[in-house]
Design a protein around this motif. Structure first.
Motif, PDB file in Angstrom:
ATOM      1  N   GLU A  14       0.792  -1.223   0.000  1.00  0.00           N
ATOM      2  CA  GLU A  14       0.000   0.000   0.000  1.00  0.00           C
ATOM      3  C   GLU A  14       0.828   1.280   0.000  1.00  0.00           C
ATOM      4  O   GLU A  14       0.405   2.299  -0.548  1.00  0.00           O
ATOM      5  CB  GLU A  14      -0.950   0.011   1.212  1.00  0.00           C
ATOM      6  CG  GLU A  14      -2.110  -0.962   1.098  1.00  0.00           C
ATOM      7  CD  GLU A  14      -3.144  -0.508   0.067  1.00  0.00           C
ATOM      8  OE1 GLU A  14      -3.025   0.616  -0.463  1.00  0.00           O
ATOM      9  OE2 GLU A  14      -4.078  -1.282  -0.199  1.00  0.00           O
ATOM     10  N   ILE A  15       1.998   1.254   0.597  1.00  0.00           N
ATOM     11  CA  ILE A  15       2.810   2.468   0.707  1.00  0.00           C
ATOM     12  C   ILE A  15       3.825   2.577  -0.424  1.00  0.00           C
ATOM     13  O   ILE A  15       4.125   3.679  -0.891  1.00  0.00           O
ATOM     14  CB  ILE A  15       3.536   2.516   2.072  1.00  0.00           C
ATOM     15  CG1 ILE A  15       2.520   2.434   3.208  1.00  0.00           C
ATOM     16  CG2 ILE A  15       4.382   3.773   2.201  1.00  0.00           C
ATOM     17  CD1 ILE A  15       1.528   3.583   3.242  1.00  0.00           C
ATOM     18  N   PHE A  73      -3.384   0.557   5.853  1.00  0.00           N
ATOM     19  CA  PHE A  73      -2.419   1.440   5.193  1.00  0.00           C
ATOM     20  C   PHE A  73      -2.958   2.123   3.937  1.00  0.00           C
ATOM     21  O   PHE A  73      -2.287   2.999   3.392  1.00  0.00           O
ATOM     22  CB  PHE A  73      -1.165   0.640   4.795  1.00  0.00           C
ATOM     23  CG  PHE A  73      -0.268   0.300   5.942  1.00  0.00           C
ATOM     24  CD1 PHE A  73       0.229   1.278   6.785  1.00  0.00           C
ATOM     25  CD2 PHE A  73       0.087  -1.026   6.192  1.00  0.00           C
ATOM     26  CE1 PHE A  73       1.063   0.955   7.848  1.00  0.00           C
ATOM     27  CE2 PHE A  73       0.916  -1.358   7.236  1.00  0.00           C
ATOM     28  CZ  PHE A  73       1.409  -0.368   8.076  1.00  0.00           C
ATOM     29  N   ASN A  98      -5.037   4.417   3.313  1.00  0.00           N
ATOM     30  CA  ASN A  98      -5.263   5.863   3.358  1.00  0.00           C
ATOM     31  C   ASN A  98      -3.998   6.657   3.638  1.00  0.00           C
ATOM     32  O   ASN A  98      -4.048   7.888   3.752  1.00  0.00           O
ATOM     33  CB  ASN A  98      -6.316   6.195   4.426  1.00  0.00           C
ATOM     34  CG  ASN A  98      -7.686   5.641   4.069  1.00  0.00           C
ATOM     35  OD1 ASN A  98      -8.094   5.696   2.912  1.00  0.00           O
ATOM     36  ND2 ASN A  98      -8.387   5.097   5.063  1.00  0.00           N
ATOM     37  N   TYR A  99      -2.864   5.957   3.743  1.00  0.00           N
ATOM     38  CA  TYR A  99      -1.583   6.642   3.966  1.00  0.00           C
ATOM     39  C   TYR A  99      -0.950   6.988   2.617  1.00  0.00           C
ATOM     40  O   TYR A  99      -1.106   6.262   1.635  1.00  0.00           O
ATOM     41  CB  TYR A  99      -0.630   5.768   4.772  1.00  0.00           C
ATOM     42  CG  TYR A  99      -0.988   5.655   6.235  1.00  0.00           C
ATOM     43  CD1 TYR A  99      -0.276   6.354   7.204  1.00  0.00           C
ATOM     44  CD2 TYR A  99      -2.035   4.837   6.659  1.00  0.00           C
ATOM     45  CE1 TYR A  99      -0.608   6.248   8.551  1.00  0.00           C
ATOM     46  CE2 TYR A  99      -2.377   4.724   8.004  1.00  0.00           C
ATOM     47  CZ  TYR A  99      -1.657   5.424   8.945  1.00  0.00           C
ATOM     48  OH  TYR A  99      -1.981   5.324  10.271  1.00  0.00           O
ATOM     49  N   ASN A 100      -0.225   8.088   2.594  1.00  0.00           N
ATOM     50  CA  ASN A 100       0.438   8.511   1.361  1.00  0.00           C
ATOM     51  C   ASN A 100       1.789   7.825   1.207  1.00  0.00           C
ATOM     52  O   ASN A 100       2.487   7.564   2.197  1.00  0.00           O
ATOM     53  CB  ASN A 100       0.643  10.032   1.359  1.00  0.00           C
ATOM     54  CG  ASN A 100      -0.666  10.785   1.323  1.00  0.00           C
ATOM     55  OD1 ASN A 100      -1.617  10.354   0.666  1.00  0.00           O
ATOM     56  ND2 ASN A 100      -0.738  11.906   2.035  1.00  0.00           N
ATOM     57  N   SER A 101       2.159   7.550  -0.033  1.00  0.00           N
ATOM     58  CA  SER A 101       3.464   6.936  -0.309  1.00  0.00           C
ATOM     59  C   SER A 101       4.560   7.981  -0.203  1.00  0.00           C
ATOM     60  O   SER A 101       4.379   9.142  -0.584  1.00  0.00           O
ATOM     61  CB  SER A 101       3.468   6.337  -1.725  1.00  0.00           C
ATOM     62  OG  SER A 101       4.769   5.893  -2.070  1.00  0.00           O
TER      63      SER A 101
END
Length: 323
Positions: free
Chosen positions: A67-68, A136, A138-141
């Motif tokens: 996800e990241i 994860f 909704n977390y930004n890369s």
């Protein structure tokens, strides 16, 4: 042209992934030999708990990588995870949903054909992976370079998958399907996995673009190598067979200069019928040059073979003092 590139890379790594999965299968079913019969030992609660904790940690690491690192940069892995990532990209539906839905049938195959423990640990791994990808998503890369995302995302993902496989589970159904069908078709596990991934990376090229498909293939290779490191470690062992007429001198020299235990076996030449002595010793790859030098100095005509050892268990493999 693109399919040929995919096929060439797949041939390098699929047999390794198949071997890694087989190791996970072996860890999920411990046996003990008694009076000539195979007796299955029950795994203790502490060992079950330890494995579940390691699967939880591995799924956390893998979910972070997906996800990241990978998904925000339109880079995928192979297998069911790769199919799930493509579908998530196309539909906008959470990756966690596809990981559960697509993998469940493969877990059932694993339960029926491989074993209950393996299927249980695999199901736990998939549930944990789905949970962490949901957390994860909704977390930004923090990777804005696709190459960096492909390499380091693959490295992190490989570490996570490796931890799960060390604990006797799996997080991708493709290899399970390959193990099941390899016994019914004239193809190896690696061949079946390769065929599946050719279609997956081809689909990635059509949906995400051929450049992203090539980055995804790079990720797949990095994932495979990272899994190998987690499963076998950096200190890779080698098995050496030495056929010589000067076995006593070589045995003495190896014990003195390498500090390794040696097994001595008597053998007979298949053609000449001459009696030969075979020495068997396990060393690290850093000791190969020294072993070849020792044997060559004592018996230049000795026949030596050196092969990879996947894992060393039992016995007394610790190096003895040579000082």
């Amino acid at each position: 042209m693109q399919e040929k590139k995919v096929t060439n890379i797949e041939k390098v790594v699929n047999n390794e992934k198949a071997a890694n999965l087989q190791n996970a299968v072996n860890k999920s079913s411990e046996t003990n030999s008694k009076n000539g019969n195979v007796v299955h030992k029950k795994t203790g609660f502490k060992k079950h708990l330890y494995r579940i904790v390691m699967i939880f940690l591995g799924a956390f690491i893998a979910g972070f990588a997906l996800e990241i690192c990978l998904l925000p940069n339109s880079v995928i892995d192979g297998g069911v995870v790769g199919v799930s990532m493509i579908l998530s990209h196309v539909t906008g539906v959470s990756l966690s949903i596809f990981l559960i839905v697509i993998n469940i049938p493969f877990v059932y195959f694993g339960y029926k054909q491989i074993g209950k423990s393996f299927a249980l640990y695999t199901l736990i791994g998939i549930i944990f992976l789905s949970f962490w990808t949901f957390v994860f998503e909704n977390y930004n890369s923090f990777f804005h370079d696709t190459l960096l995302a492909a390499v380091f995302g693959g490295l992190i993902l490989g570490v996570g998958i490796g931890l799960v496989m060390r604990s006797g589970g799996c997080m991708d159904g493709t290899e399970i399907l390959a193990i099941v069908f390899s016994s019914k078709l004239p193809f190896s596990v690696g061949d079946i996995v390769m065929a599946c991934n050719v279609f997956i990376f081809t689909a990635a090229g059509i949906v995400l673009g051929w450049e992203q498909a090539l980055y995804s293939m790079l990720t797949y290779v990095v994932v495979t190598k990272a899994i190998d490191v987690v499963l076998t470690g950096f200190n890779e062992s080698k098995a050496c067979f030495i056929i010589t007429d000067k076995s006593e001198d070589i045995t003495s020299a190896l014990l003195r200069r390498l500090g390794r235990g040696i097994t001595v076996m008597e053998a007979e030449g298949g053609y000449s019928k001459d009696q030969k002595t075979v020495l068997y010793v396990i060393i690290t790859k850093l000791e190969i040059s020294k072993l070849k030098s020792i044997v060559g100095d004592i018996d230049p005509n000795a026949f030596v073979t050196i092969s990879d050892v996947y894992e060393v268990m039992g016995g007394n493999f610790k190096k003895k003092s040579i000082h």
